[in-house]
Design a protein around this motif. Structure first.
Motif, PDB file in Angstrom:
ATOM      1  N   TRP A  82      74.130  23.979-147.363  1.00 51.35           N
ATOM      2  CA  TRP A  82      74.480  22.609-147.484  1.00 51.35           C
ATOM      3  C   TRP A  82      73.294  21.610-147.606  1.00 51.35           C
ATOM      4  CZ3 TRP A  82      78.969  21.873-148.995  1.00 51.35           C
ATOM      5  CH2 TRP A  82      80.016  22.606-148.714  1.00 51.35           C
ATOM      6  N   LEU A  90      76.254  19.224-152.798  1.00 56.34           N
ATOM      7  CA  LEU A  90      77.276  19.923-153.115  1.00 56.34           C
ATOM      8  C   LEU A  90      77.476  20.001-154.488  1.00 56.34           C
ATOM      9  CD1 LEU A  90      80.230  21.003-152.422  1.00 56.34           C
ATOM     10  CD2 LEU A  90      81.073  18.886-152.689  1.00 56.34           C
ATOM     11  N   THR A 149      78.419  17.012-143.685  1.00 57.62           N
ATOM     12  CA  THR A 149      78.699  18.492-143.356  1.00 57.62           C
ATOM     13  C   THR A 149      79.208  18.405-141.936  1.00 57.62           C
ATOM     14  OG1 THR A 149      76.593  18.933-142.937  1.00 57.62           O
ATOM     15  CG2 THR A 149      77.287  19.352-145.159  1.00 57.62           C
ATOM     16  N   ASP A 155      79.650  16.206-134.956  1.00 59.97           N
ATOM     17  CA  ASP A 155      79.688  16.023-136.224  1.00 59.97           C
ATOM     18  C   ASP A 155      80.333  14.445-136.496  1.00 59.97           C
ATOM     19  OD1 ASP A 155      82.701  17.686-137.655  1.00 59.97           O
ATOM     20  OD2 ASP A 155      82.646  16.322-136.424  1.00 59.97           O
TER      21      ASP A 155
END
Length: 179
Positions: A146, A150, A161, A167
């Motif tokens: 990552w 992408l 991500t 996150d």
């Protein structure tokens, strides 16, 4: 006021499905509060690779293995059979796990079904016993890098991500509670 049986069953099924969705999010984000909300304290689990009391399960799933930095559980249909204050539920699940093998990260998929016995106590439905059935698994090979973005295009920020903890979804849902 007495709630008609059909409406009571619809509400029960809705509450059970919400518990299942909250639990999947709790497992993916390693959020003990969400996981705890889905199970009764005296619950038991059996995943074939792990079996134990709720407290043992919680200690296993949160904080989770450091070697599994990303998971995603996608829930499919749920069949629910209600019988007074007990409900039996079968929920299809497809799960993704990024696994760190030390030399490389690999993407692993598995599919199966959760067999849950729910119990209603004080108008609240939670899992009393969970068994996992495995239907298939697939090793997809070396995980994507990552850090390169992408499909050749770099990400414009570091929050695109997912990770099991901290996150962008934590901040996203925090906007509601912060208001």
């Amino acid at each position: 006021m007495t709630i008609p049986d059909e409406l009571r069953d619809i509400v029960a099924q809705h509450q059970i499905r919400n518990r299942l969705v909250g639990l999947a999010r709790g497992e993916d984000r390693r959020d003990a509060t969400l996981v705890r909300a889905a199970f009764w304290p005296d619950a038991t689990t059996d995943f074939g690779i792990f079996a134990g009391s709720f407290d043992e399960y919680l200690a296993w799933v949160v904080p989770g293995a450091a070697a599994v930095p990303v998971t995603q559980h996608l829930l499919g249909q749920t069949l629910i059979e209600l019988d007074d204050d007990i409900a039996l539920a079968e929920t299809h699940v497809s799960a993704y796990h990024r696994v760190d093998y030390g030399t490389e990260h690999r993407d692993i998929l598995l599919g199966g079904r959760y067999l849950d016995t729910f119990q209603q106590r004080d108008d609240e439905w939670r899992i009393l016993q969970r068994t996992m059935l495995y239907d298939w698994t697939q090793d997809l090979g070396t995980a994507a890098d990552w850090s390169q973005g992408l499909m050749g295009a770099p990400f414009s920020g570091d929050h695109f991500t997912g990770t099991t903890t901290h996150d962008h979804s934590v901040a996203f849902f925090g906007r509601i509670t912060a208001s």
